[in-house]
Design an enzyme around this catalytic site. Sequence first.
Site, PDB file in Angstrom:
ATOM      1  N   LYS A  69      10.120 -39.609  -9.090  1.00  0.00           N
ATOM      2  CA  LYS A  69      10.177 -40.226 -10.432  1.00  0.00           C
ATOM      3  C   LYS A  69       9.751 -39.215 -11.494  1.00  0.00           C
ATOM      4  CE  LYS A  69       9.145 -44.922  -8.900  1.00  0.00           C
ATOM      5  NZ  LYS A  69       8.556 -46.231  -9.150  1.00  0.00           N
ATOM      6  N   LYS A 127       0.013 -37.853  -9.550  1.00  0.00           N
ATOM      7  CA  LYS A 127      -0.149 -39.072 -10.341  1.00  0.00           C
ATOM      8  C   LYS A 127       0.479 -40.235  -9.610  1.00  0.00           C
ATOM      9  CE  LYS A 127      -0.592 -41.142 -14.539  1.00  0.00           C
ATOM     10  NZ  LYS A 127      -1.377 -42.134 -13.809  1.00  0.00           N
ATOM     11  N   SER A 129       2.409 -44.079 -18.550  1.00  0.00           N
ATOM     12  CA  SER A 129       1.127 -43.599 -18.017  1.00  0.00           C
ATOM     13  C   SER A 129       0.886 -42.159 -18.463  1.00  0.00           C
ATOM     14  CB  SER A 129       1.130 -43.638 -16.487  1.00  0.00           C
ATOM     15  OG  SER A 129       0.564 -44.840 -16.034  1.00  0.00           O
ATOM     16  N   LYS A 160      -0.378 -41.405  -4.507  1.00  0.00           N
ATOM     17  CA  LYS A 160      -0.454 -42.865  -4.361  1.00  0.00           C
ATOM     18  C   LYS A 160      -1.701 -43.212  -3.570  1.00  0.00           C
ATOM     19  CE  LYS A 160       2.022 -46.442  -5.586  1.00  0.00           C
ATOM     20  NZ  LYS A 160       2.925 -46.548  -6.745  1.00  0.00           N
ATOM     21  N   ASN A 163       5.521 -59.056 -12.921  1.00  0.00           N
ATOM     22  CA  ASN A 163       5.351 -58.174 -14.072  1.00  0.00           C
ATOM     23  C   ASN A 163       6.685 -57.543 -14.489  1.00  0.00           C
ATOM     24  OD1 ASN A 163       4.945 -55.231 -15.057  1.00  0.00           O
ATOM     25  ND2 ASN A 163       3.041 -56.262 -15.578  1.00  0.00           N
TER      26      ASN A 163
END
Length: 414
Positions: free
Chosen positions: A94, A70, A348, A106, A221
């Site tokens: 992470k 992911k 996510s 990625k 952001n």
Amino acid sequence: MSENLNVLLSTQYIIEQALTKLGYSAAMVDLLKEPMRVLTVRIPIRMDDDTVKVFTGYRAQHNDAVGPTKGGVRFHPDVNEDEVKALSIWMSLKCGIVDLPYGGGKGGIICDPRQMSFRELERLSRGYVRAISQLVGPSKDIPAPDVMTNSQIMAWMMDEYSRIREFDSPGFITGKPIVLGGSHGRETATAKGVTIMIDQALKKRNIPLQGARVVIQGFGNAGSYLAKFMHDAGAKVIGISDVYGGLYRPEGLDIDDLLDRRDSFGTVTKLFKDTMTNKELLEQECDILVPAAIENQITEENAARIRAPIIVEAANGPTTLEATRILTERGVLLVPDVLASAGGVVVSYFEWVQNNQGYYWTEAEVHARLQEMMEKGFENVYNVHMTRNVDMRLAAYMVGVRKMAEAARFRGWV
Ligand code: NAD
């Protein structure tokens, strides 16, 4: 040596240290220091002026021992293979730290979205999905937004993938618009996660959140939502910056006004005369310093002059290894990137779970679950930091890599 190779090499160096401290073999280091798969694709796109331009893209899958991989897709002129590889390893860490059932992935395309039209961007997004479609999928590898990609781009990518597979596949990608199965709270998730980390770090240092002085480098952001959350929680945001410079007001900044006036690239300081450089801003007195812009901002050169007792890394890779050592020796509590900025991938994951169940949560539910997972991640890392007497970054790598190594061991890979 290129900066990206440098980032990859330092990541590999800490992975090796973490696995060795945990007692794993050289073979395990060998397995986990590189992605298992890296695909390079060439994507021909017809531009608006009828010429054809061929773009280069990548997708790296670090390790899928725990589950599907992911991680985001970045659109940027500086994208390159070493960067994508390093970022996929960080994603694994992470996911391990906050205990998600994923490995890291990625992707990226070398392009400049600021120079492309809406339709050119759509064609590129769809072309990328066609090029990587064999390698990705809801239970294989799940992309998401990253630098200069957004919910519109995720929507095109999801639509293209659904067309190729001939069934609706919302779980193929996260960061989608709410109407296409996006999750409440996804846009602000990274900043929310950083807010939770700041709260935990302040508790460890017995500093009250009310009135705590915060300096944030970067007003995009991550940085701008964080400024708003900190301000609303009663902290005093005394410094912010963007690519052009920094604003510093010991009496506190008017965050709502700055948010109103910033542009879509997260810049606002050009509207002010009395600014300082980013470098100067980092060295101002404050209780919490949050690098939320780019890599390599705190280095051997300025680490001794940083006055904040707490640093929480919202950006990926803002502090070098040498600077980490100097700050730790000085007693600074550093919450590393792989822990501090994990809020985005947590929400996510929530989006993917909701897509798989076809049942959607309220924003309050998302926040409550995010809070619980981030707090647990912090506590685990902090405990390893204290009990194993290692710096917070190595502690985070030790927590992050352990589940992946165990999964690879049980599968009989090493
Ligand atoms: P963004 O593009 O929205 O904003 C970046 C900000 O940094 C802008 O204010 C920009 O002006 C400033 N900036 C750019 N170059 C700079 C420079 N040389 N010096 C000082 N400031 C500079 O990006 P973002 O999404 O807010 O991401 C910021 C950092 O946080 C990145 O390292 C990113 O990888 C990391 N991060 C973001 C998310 C997320 O969900 N947005 C998740 C995880 C990690």
